[in-house]
Design a protein around this motif. Sequence first.
Motif, short mmCIF file in Angstrom:
data_model
loop_
_atom_site.label_atom_id
_atom_site.label_comp_id
_atom_site.label_asym_id
_atom_site.label_seq_id
_atom_site.Cartn_x
_atom_site.Cartn_y
_atom_site.Cartn_z
N ALA A 69 0.90 -1.04 -0.25
CA ALA A 69 -0.07 0.18 0.04
C ALA A 69 0.88 1.23 0.08
O ALA A 69 0.55 2.30 -0.78
CB ALA A 69 -1.01 -0.20 1.17
N HIS A 72 2.41 1.79 -3.95
CA HIS A 72 1.44 1.79 -4.80
C HIS A 72 0.50 2.84 -4.53
O HIS A 72 -0.30 3.11 -5.28
CB HIS A 72 0.58 0.60 -5.09
CG HIS A 72 1.75 -0.38 -5.53
ND1 HIS A 72 2.06 -1.48 -4.89
CD2 HIS A 72 2.11 -0.82 -6.74
CE1 HIS A 72 2.84 -2.13 -5.56
NE2 HIS A 72 2.98 -2.03 -6.72
N HIS A 73 0.44 3.71 -3.53
CA HIS A 73 -0.49 4.51 -2.90
C HIS A 73 -0.63 5.49 -3.96
O HIS A 73 -1.89 5.94 -4.07
CB HIS A 73 -0.04 5.23 -1.66
CG HIS A 73 -1.25 6.08 -0.95
ND1 HIS A 73 -1.34 7.67 -1.18
CD2 HIS A 73 -2.02 5.89 -0.17
CE1 HIS A 73 -2.18 8.03 -0.62
NE2 HIS A 73 -2.67 7.03 0.05
N TYR A 80 -5.53 1.87 -1.97
CA TYR A 80 -4.40 1.55 -1.05
C TYR A 80 -4.42 2.19 0.27
O TYR A 80 -3.82 1.65 1.24
CB TYR A 80 -3.11 2.06 -1.82
CG TYR A 80 -2.89 1.10 -2.91
CD1 TYR A 80 -2.59 -0.23 -3.08
CD2 TYR A 80 -3.10 1.70 -4.27
CE1 TYR A 80 -2.32 -0.99 -4.08
CE2 TYR A 80 -2.93 0.95 -5.34
CZ TYR A 80 -2.53 -0.47 -5.29
OH TYR A 80 -2.47 -1.33 -6.34
#
Length: 254
Positions: A69, A72-73, A80
Amino acid sequence: MSHACITEGNAYVTSNQLLDSRTSQAAAAAPPTGRTARRRIQQSRKRSLAARYLGYVGYFVGAGLISGAVVHHPLDPDRYTRIAAYGALVFLAATVLNEFLLTKERPGLPRMLVVIGSSLLLSFGIGMLSGGLQHFDDFPARGAVLVPTGLVVSFVAYVIKDADTPWHRMFGLVGLTVLIVAALAFFGLRQIAASMETAPGGGGHSHGTAETGEPAADDHAPASPAAPAAPASGGSPSAKPAPTTAPDGHGHGH
């Protein structure tokens, strides 16, 4: 003479009473024997094994969710953020299971709050460190920040969480070493990230097309030839096409 005998008798009785009390305490402290007692011990060991396994797996699953998370936020903040929250809850549940339910000595409320807070900080530190290393090729600039930050955050959180380590130890030799390694990692990874971004095709990430489920458009694909127009009904199939006119207007009707 009689007084001496009475004194010796009292001493003898007192020593016998002490021996009897110690023997009874030792017998009470001794574990129960028999088939029923062994069955209870085996059942408790089975339950503790399952609980220890769940607590052990919870640490890694929670840290894994947080690491993905954190990296890839920017792609989908809402999604995420939820994944990071789920990972934090899993990590905290494993902490409660390992630190409070499976331990013999349960800490008080102040220590419990310290352990929960430091465990949450530790989960994000481990997530930043592992996620930045795993996806450094995909997000070089972001990974160059996440790796050293996760190293420092995880170390500080571990020192706070560990009851056997005084908090001022983070400013000692080990803490200084962690800080130096984090600084070297930041400047080194930043240089690598800059070289990767200037290279052609560097710093790409393929999760965008995988999430939408649509293939990427190919601008260089050759255009499919147009289907020839069907001849008008009733027209002669042997009719020749009209002569094309040259750009200069002087067509030749051969």
